[in-house]
Design an enzyme around this catalytic site. Structure first.
Site, PDB file in Angstrom:
ATOM      1  N   ASP A  35     -62.083  64.520  26.868  1.00 13.23           N
ATOM      2  CA  ASP A  35     -61.816  63.808  28.121  1.00 13.23           C
ATOM      3  C   ASP A  35     -62.694  64.360  29.240  1.00 13.23           C
ATOM      4  OD1 ASP A  35     -60.048  66.173  27.817  1.00 13.23           O
ATOM      5  OD2 ASP A  35     -59.404  65.662  29.846  1.00 13.23           O
ATOM      6  N   GLU A  85     -57.484  67.628  28.509  1.00 12.21           N
ATOM      7  CA  GLU A  85     -57.626  68.984  29.068  1.00 12.21           C
ATOM      8  C   GLU A  85     -57.687  68.940  30.581  1.00 12.21           C
ATOM      9  OE1 GLU A  85     -59.517  72.569  30.653  1.00 12.21           O
ATOM     10  OE2 GLU A  85     -60.266  70.532  30.785  1.00 12.21           O
TER      11      GLU A  85
HETATM   12 ZN    ZN Z   1     -63.866  71.445  30.555  1.00  9.56          ZN
END
Ligand code: ZN
Length: 448
Positions: A111, A176
């Protein structure tokens, strides 16, 4: 066959040559990933690209959605992000070792943060073009390049005729940037089944072996509304908030002087911080504001407990209110809300830290420092929730989270070579001399 975990100069050279032969493919793959706009909630198509690359390596893929992990929503670090995890898997693939070696997990997040105002970029944020030796676009550096490097490290090992003794697991995770709850928290709780974890985040080839904890809080102060013409019949909530703001500012100063962890102070930075980020009060110039709210972020060192930090902020607010008749009758409230991240710390003499440092300082003209990172990184889940030492080590950070993000291709190549060598040093390895000889013969033929 030769077996070793100490890497001789010939093997080192062979792996670096192999990294040079795969880097163009790795750069093209990074560009492909950049073209998938995998912001939070939209990681699925980028994960499919990763799955194809893992399949091309002949690996079987294990898909884990966060909802598959029982009880994850009760984890103290889990927060609801409003996005369904359906169709947003984390991927794991295992390169089986020959046996009797330590296992290693490479983890990378697919992501990215949004591009912001695309007009401020001097190139297409999702173009993924390779120009002047740079892969350009959102995520090139944070961390689609690192993700590509860990996949192509496996290809480089193969081309170099190296087989690992311990298992190497490749893991591509979601979310994340939004806290990692549905990503590495899920895979850590599911059991990483590895002796150590390396995450190729853009660390400028340093080792991030610790991170601080972060908590968000909100202080609400009540006032008494009145028409501005009768100001003195009201109680201005802003005036009541000011001593609390000042007390929190003093707390920041006190903590920067008293809380120390050497891993966080390498560049003259403070170990901890407290920031008041928003203040909101009143609706209209003609009314006395009946409420004032501030929101802040406080960080804590790995040696501190989150409960202790909460108590400290709450006591600071109470103390600032003490002696004020109105505030004693209308005590301010403190709430803890939104994102929160735990701290984590791996000892600088932990074996995986020493392995990375020795592999990289031996031949790359760079001594990786073991330092702390001031913010949330996914290593914390493996350290805290899976009892597995974890660190971040990867290529440079170039305009990450900003405009004109890019990654130099030569840093990608160094990341591929470093990760391959780290895997060899950690897992132990054998070199297939037959394959190596055939490779050499083929190259000689090519030169004639
Ligand atoms: Zn990162």
């Amino acid at each position: 066959m030769t077996g070793s975990s100490v890497i001789g100069p010939a093997d080192r050279r062979r792996v670096r040559e192999a990294a040079a032969t795969v880097v163009d493919d790795a750069a093209a793959f990074t560009g492909d990933l950049v073209r998938e706009r995998s912001v939070q909630g939209a990681e699925a198509t980028a994960q499919e690209r990763v799955a194809e690359a893992l399949t091309d390596l002949g690996l079987e893929i294990d898909r884990l959605e966060a909802d598959d992990v029982p009880g994850i929503e009760d984890h103290p670090e889990f927060a609801d992000t409003d996005d369904s995890y359906d169709g947003r898997p984390n991927l794991s693939a295992r390169v089986d070792g020959a046996g009797e070696g330590r296992s290693l997990l490479f983890n990378g997040h697919v992501d990215v943060v949004p591009e912001g105002d695309a007009d401020q970029w001097s190139f297409d944020p999702f173009g993924g073009a390779i120009v002047d030796g740079e892969i350009r676009g959102r995520g090139a550096s944070d961390m689609k390049g690192g993700l590509a490097a860990m996949i192509y490290a496996v290809e480089a090992l193969e081309r170099a005729g190296v087989s690992l003794r311990g298992d190497l697991i490749l893991q591509s995770v979601i979310e994340e940037e939004a806290g990692g709850y549905g990503g590495s928290l899920a895979t850590a709780l599911a059991g990483p089944e590895a002796d150590a974890v390396v995450i190729p985040e853009p660390t400028d080839f340093d080792c991030w072996i610790a991170n601080d904890g972060v908590s968000y809080f909100r202080v609400t102060v009540e006032g008494k509304g009145a028409h501005a013409a009768n100001t003195d019949s009201g109680v201005n909530a802003v005036a009541k908030l000011i001593p609390i703001f000042e007390a929190l500012t003093d707390l920041h100063e006190e903590r920067t002087e008293t809380v120390h962890d050497e891993l966080f102070e390498r560049d003259g930075e403070n170990t901890v911080s407290l920031n008041v980020g928003t203040v909101d009060a009143g609706e209209w110039p003609s009314s006395v504001p009946d409420e004032a709210v501030l929101e802040g972020r406080i960080s804590h060192a790995p040696a501190e407990e989150r409960a202790e930090i909460r108590r400290l902020v709450e006591e600071t607010v109470q103390a600032a209110a003490a002696g004020d008749q109105w505030l004693e009758a209308h005590p301010p409230t403190v709430e803890w809300f939104g994102w929160r991240g735990s701290s984590a710390r791996v000892a600088p003499d932990e074996a995986i830290v020493e392995t990375v440092q020795s592999v990289v300082s031996d031949g790359f003209d760079h001594e990786p420092r073991a330092i702390g990172f001031p913010g949330g990184i996914d290593t914390r889940f493996f350290v805290n929730d899976a009892d597995t030492p974890a660190l971040c080590f990867g290529p440079g950070a170039h305009n990450i989270h900003g405009t004109d993000e890019y990654l130099p291709v030569d840093e990608l190549e160094q990341a591929i070579a470093s990760l391959a060598l780290i895997a060899m040093a950690w897992c132990g390895y054998d070199r297939d001399d037959e394959a190596a000889d055939a490779d050499r013969a083929a190259r000689q033929e090519g030169q004639q």
